[in-house]
Design a protein around this motif. Structure first.
Motif, PDB file in Angstrom:
ATOM      1  N   TYR A 203      59.147  75.702  68.475  1.00 27.34           N
ATOM      2  CA  TYR A 203      58.088  76.039  67.517  1.00 27.34           C
ATOM      3  C   TYR A 203      57.978  74.947  66.450  1.00 27.34           C
ATOM      4  CZ  TYR A 203      57.174  80.568  69.517  1.00 27.34           C
ATOM      5  OH  TYR A 203      56.798  81.565  70.382  1.00 27.34           O
ATOM      6  N   VAL A 204      56.889  74.190  66.549  1.00 29.86           N
ATOM      7  CA  VAL A 204      56.589  73.142  65.583  1.00 29.86           C
ATOM      8  C   VAL A 204      55.280  73.517  64.895  1.00 29.86           C
ATOM      9  CG1 VAL A 204      56.110  70.699  65.220  1.00 29.86           C
ATOM     10  CG2 VAL A 204      57.772  71.397  66.966  1.00 29.86           C
ATOM     11  N   LEU A 205      55.338  73.678  63.584  1.00 29.70           N
ATOM     12  CA  LEU A 205      54.160  74.078  62.830  1.00 29.70           C
ATOM     13  C   LEU A 205      53.463  72.853  62.259  1.00 29.70           C
ATOM     14  CD1 LEU A 205      55.351  77.225  60.810  1.00 29.70           C
ATOM     15  CD2 LEU A 205      54.314  77.104  63.083  1.00 29.70           C
ATOM     16  N   ALA A 206      52.191  72.710  62.588  1.00 32.86           N
ATOM     17  CA  ALA A 206      51.372  71.650  62.002  1.00 32.86           C
ATOM     18  C   ALA A 206      51.088  72.009  60.543  1.00 32.86           C
ATOM     19  CB  ALA A 206      50.077  71.501  62.795  1.00 32.86           C
ATOM     20  N   PRO A 207      50.654  71.056  59.731  1.00 34.07           N
ATOM     21  CA  PRO A 207      50.302  71.382  58.341  1.00 34.07           C
ATOM     22  C   PRO A 207      49.303  72.528  58.268  1.00 34.07           C
ATOM     23  CG  PRO A 207      50.352  69.010  58.643  1.00 34.07           C
ATOM     24  CD  PRO A 207      50.523  69.613  60.010  1.00 34.07           C
ATOM     25  N   GLY A 208      49.646  73.532  57.474  1.00 40.52           N
ATOM     26  CA  GLY A 208      48.780  74.689  57.312  1.00 40.52           C
ATOM     27  C   GLY A 208      48.935  75.754  58.377  1.00 40.52           C
ATOM     28  N   ALA A 209      49.685  75.487  59.439  1.00 39.34           N
ATOM     29  CA  ALA A 209      49.825  76.450  60.534  1.00 39.34           C
ATOM     30  C   ALA A 209      50.736  77.607  60.133  1.00 39.34           C
ATOM     31  CB  ALA A 209      50.382  75.757  61.775  1.00 39.34           C
ATOM     32  N   GLU A 210      50.528  78.748  60.812  1.00 42.35           N
ATOM     33  CA  GLU A 210      51.294  79.961  60.531  1.00 42.35           C
ATOM     34  C   GLU A 210      51.973  80.466  61.790  1.00 42.35           C
ATOM     35  OE1 GLU A 210      48.614  81.775  56.852  1.00 42.35           O
ATOM     36  OE2 GLU A 210      48.448  82.674  58.860  1.00 42.35           O
ATOM     37  N   LEU A 211      53.063  81.210  61.591  1.00 46.52           N
ATOM     38  CA  LEU A 211      53.799  81.810  62.699  1.00 46.52           C
ATOM     39  C   LEU A 211      54.233  83.212  62.304  1.00 46.52           C
ATOM     40  CD1 LEU A 211      55.250  81.574  65.494  1.00 46.52           C
ATOM     41  CD2 LEU A 211      57.257  80.742  64.225  1.00 46.52           C
TER      42      LEU A 211
ATOM     43  N   THR B 182      59.742  91.634  64.782  1.00 45.80           N
ATOM     44  CA  THR B 182      61.008  92.297  65.071  1.00 45.80           C
ATOM     45  C   THR B 182      61.098  92.729  66.521  1.00 45.80           C
ATOM     46  OG1 THR B 182      61.207  93.112  62.799  1.00 45.80           O
ATOM     47  CG2 THR B 182      62.476  94.267  64.485  1.00 45.80           C
ATOM     48  N   GLY B 183      60.056  93.340  67.026  1.00 41.46           N
ATOM     49  CA  GLY B 183      60.089  93.978  68.336  1.00 41.46           C
ATOM     50  C   GLY B 183      59.815  93.057  69.505  1.00 41.46           C
ATOM     51  N   PRO B 184      59.545  93.654  70.682  1.00 38.50           N
ATOM     52  CA  PRO B 184      59.319  92.869  71.900  1.00 38.50           C
ATOM     53  C   PRO B 184      57.860  92.432  72.029  1.00 38.50           C
ATOM     54  CG  PRO B 184      59.308  95.203  72.426  1.00 38.50           C
ATOM     55  CD  PRO B 184      59.604  95.107  70.953  1.00 38.50           C
ATOM     56  N   GLY B 185      57.636  91.376  72.813  1.00 36.18           N
ATOM     57  CA  GLY B 185      56.283  90.905  73.062  1.00 36.18           C
ATOM     58  C   GLY B 185      56.290  89.589  73.796  1.00 36.18           C
ATOM     59  N   THR B 186      55.102  89.085  74.015  1.00 36.59           N
ATOM     60  CA  THR B 186      54.931  87.821  74.722  1.00 36.59           C
ATOM     61  C   THR B 186      54.791  86.694  73.708  1.00 36.59           C
ATOM     62  OG1 THR B 186      53.780  88.978  76.513  1.00 36.59           O
ATOM     63  CG2 THR B 186      53.538  86.576  76.408  1.00 36.59           C
ATOM     64  N   ASN B 187      55.708  85.760  73.740  1.00 32.81           N
ATOM     65  CA  ASN B 187      55.678  84.669  72.764  1.00 32.81           C
ATOM     66  C   ASN B 187      54.448  83.791  72.967  1.00 32.81           C
ATOM     67  OD1 ASN B 187      58.149  85.511  71.724  1.00 32.81           O
ATOM     68  ND2 ASN B 187      59.307  84.190  73.111  1.00 32.81           N
ATOM     69  N   THR B 188      53.823  83.422  71.851  1.00 33.39           N
ATOM     70  CA  THR B 188      52.670  82.540  71.855  1.00 33.39           C
ATOM     71  C   THR B 188      52.879  81.479  70.788  1.00 33.39           C
ATOM     72  OG1 THR B 188      51.427  83.799  70.200  1.00 33.39           O
ATOM     73  CG2 THR B 188      51.196  84.488  72.515  1.00 33.39           C
ATOM     74  N   ALA B 189      51.903  80.581  70.663  1.00 37.29           N
ATOM     75  CA  ALA B 189      52.011  79.539  69.652  1.00 37.29           C
ATOM     76  C   ALA B 189      52.042  80.120  68.250  1.00 37.29           C
ATOM     77  CB  ALA B 189      50.855  78.559  69.783  1.00 37.29           C
ATOM     78  N   GLY B 190      51.431  81.299  68.059  1.00 39.14           N
ATOM     79  CA  GLY B 190      51.352  81.884  66.736  1.00 39.14           C
ATOM     80  C   GLY B 190      52.257  83.072  66.500  1.00 39.14           C
TER      81      GLY B 190
END
Length: 406
Positions: free
Chosen positions: A353-361, A365-373
């Motif tokens: 996970y690399v956040l560009a300037p201004g990017a959010e993540l 807590t729970g389960p899910g499918t990881n995405t860029a955000g």
């Protein structure tokens, strides 16, 4: 207790039954030219400095002292054989390795352990492996760390579980030369939630400054009754109102708030007119009071914490989360970053996970499918407190990046 005319944070004179130390300027928190003495809030490190070291350990006391805070706070209880030791919880499970040492006693009362048994527990590794070997301290260990600038708040914790603790603490304060130095220098205060215990302590040690803790500030009649034995009131900053502040000041009592962790919450509390701030992060909030960068070099902040979403707190692809934001002008790799709350619950950011300037993540807590955000920790129980929480963001190598409270 003799009344003294003091100066409040606003510079107005008040008459209050309290020792001068409660209103003294922090000797090492800010330079004299940075803040006027009569406007300086009292800064207290909670459980030493529970945000940056394992709570109620010598390491945490040293962090509290390093911050230049006016005091660091400790919690005292009595062991089964009558030794005053420093520990917050009623059981040892959360902050020690008791399950390894005494596997059948993890949920037993901490006061059911002898001093020798307590010394077999590791009270540091739960926080970070670099604190492996930290032991549960004796009451007098706190006095050894304290200085003429950084004194001690002694909270009598769960006195019903430690019969006779009031007299024993009073005797210790009178017989130990180091404690006597702190008393003489107005760098010691005793406090507690149990009013009956506080009244008992006031009877056996009337010379010691005393604070009544309360989850909420009561009405004027109760506050007036507290002036019979207490010098100050400590309460939860989250529920404090301007009327509460006025009522406490009208009673002639000094007002402190706990546990105020984010710089924004500290500023809001001071704007209400409180006299003292207790925080898990005295080093960082001392910088705030000095007017210097609180988190130097940090480019990632906690922008929000969604503690109580619609539906279940923990649900697939949704639920509670902490929102990270890159506020810098460079890309930042946040792989391995940790979000930790005051109870040492931890959420992590996975690799890549690399956040560009201004990017959010969103860190869920729970389960899910990881995405860029979004990154999902896959836990089955909630971590964030729905009634409000304070969470800290850590980069690898134990670098504190931000503290957020809601």
């Amino acid at each position: 207790m003799a009344s003294r005319t003091l100066r409040t944070l606003t510079g107005m004179s008040v008459t209050t039954a309290v020792g001068l130390s409660l209103m003294a300027a922090p000797a090492a928190v800010a330079q004299p030219e940075a803040r006027a003495q009569d406007s300086a809030p009292i800064l207290i490190g909670h459980r030493g400095a529970a945000g940056t070291a394992p709570e109620n350990t010598v390491a945490a006391f040293e962090d509290g002292r390093t911050s230049g805070a006016d005091f660091f706070e400790i919690d005292v209880q009595l062991s089964a054989d009558g030794v005053p030791f420093l520990f917050h919880d009623d059981t040892p499970a959360r902050t020690t390795n008791v399950e390894e040492v005494f596997p059948e006693r993890a949920n037993n009362p901490i006061t059911s352990f002898t001093w020798n048994e307590l010394q077999q527990l590791d009270a540091g590794s739960y926080f970070d492996e670099r604190y492996e070997g930290e032991r549960i301290p004796h009451l007098d260990d706190a006095a050894k760390v304290a200085t003429a600038n950084t004194g001690v708040y002694i909270e009598i914790k769960s006195p019903v579980n430690s019969p006779g603790v009031e007299q024993l603490v009073a005797d210790e304060l009178r017989t130990n030369p180091k404690w006597q130095q702190l008393v003489a220098g107005h760098k010691l205060q005793v406090l507690g939630f149990d009013e009956a215990s506080n009244r008992k302590f006031a009877q056996v040690a009337p010379e010691i400054e005393l604070q009544q803790l309360s989850g909420v500030v009561p009405g004027p009649a109760v506050l007036e009754s507290w002036t019979e034995f207490a010098d100050s009131v400590g309460t939860n900053y989250r529920v404090l109102s301007a009327q509460n502040v006025a009522d406490v000041k009208a009673a002639g009592l000094v007002l402190g708030v706990y546990t105020v962790n984010s710089p924004e919450a500290v500023q809001a509390s001071l704007a209400l007119g409180v006299d003292a701030i207790t925080t898990d992060f005295p080093i960082q909030n001392a910088r705030l009071l000095q007017g210097t960068p609180v988190f130097p070099g940090s480019g990632v902040e906690i922008a929000d914490s969604v503690n109580n979403p619609a539906g279940d707190d923990v649900q697939p692809e949704n639920g509670e989360y902490v929102l990270l934001r890159n506020t810098s002008n460079r890309s930042i790799d946040v792989s391995g970053y940790l979000v930790r709350d005051a109870a040492n619950n931890v959420l992590i950011v996975g690799n890549g996970y690399v956040l560009a300037p201004g990017a959010e993540l969103r860190v869920h807590t729970g389960p899910g499918t990881n995405t860029a955000g979004s990154y999902y920790n896959g836990l089955t129980a909630s971590v964030l407190n729905n009634g409000g929480d304070a969470v800290a963001l850590w980069a690898p190598q134990d670098k504190l990046q931000d503290v957020f409270a809601n």
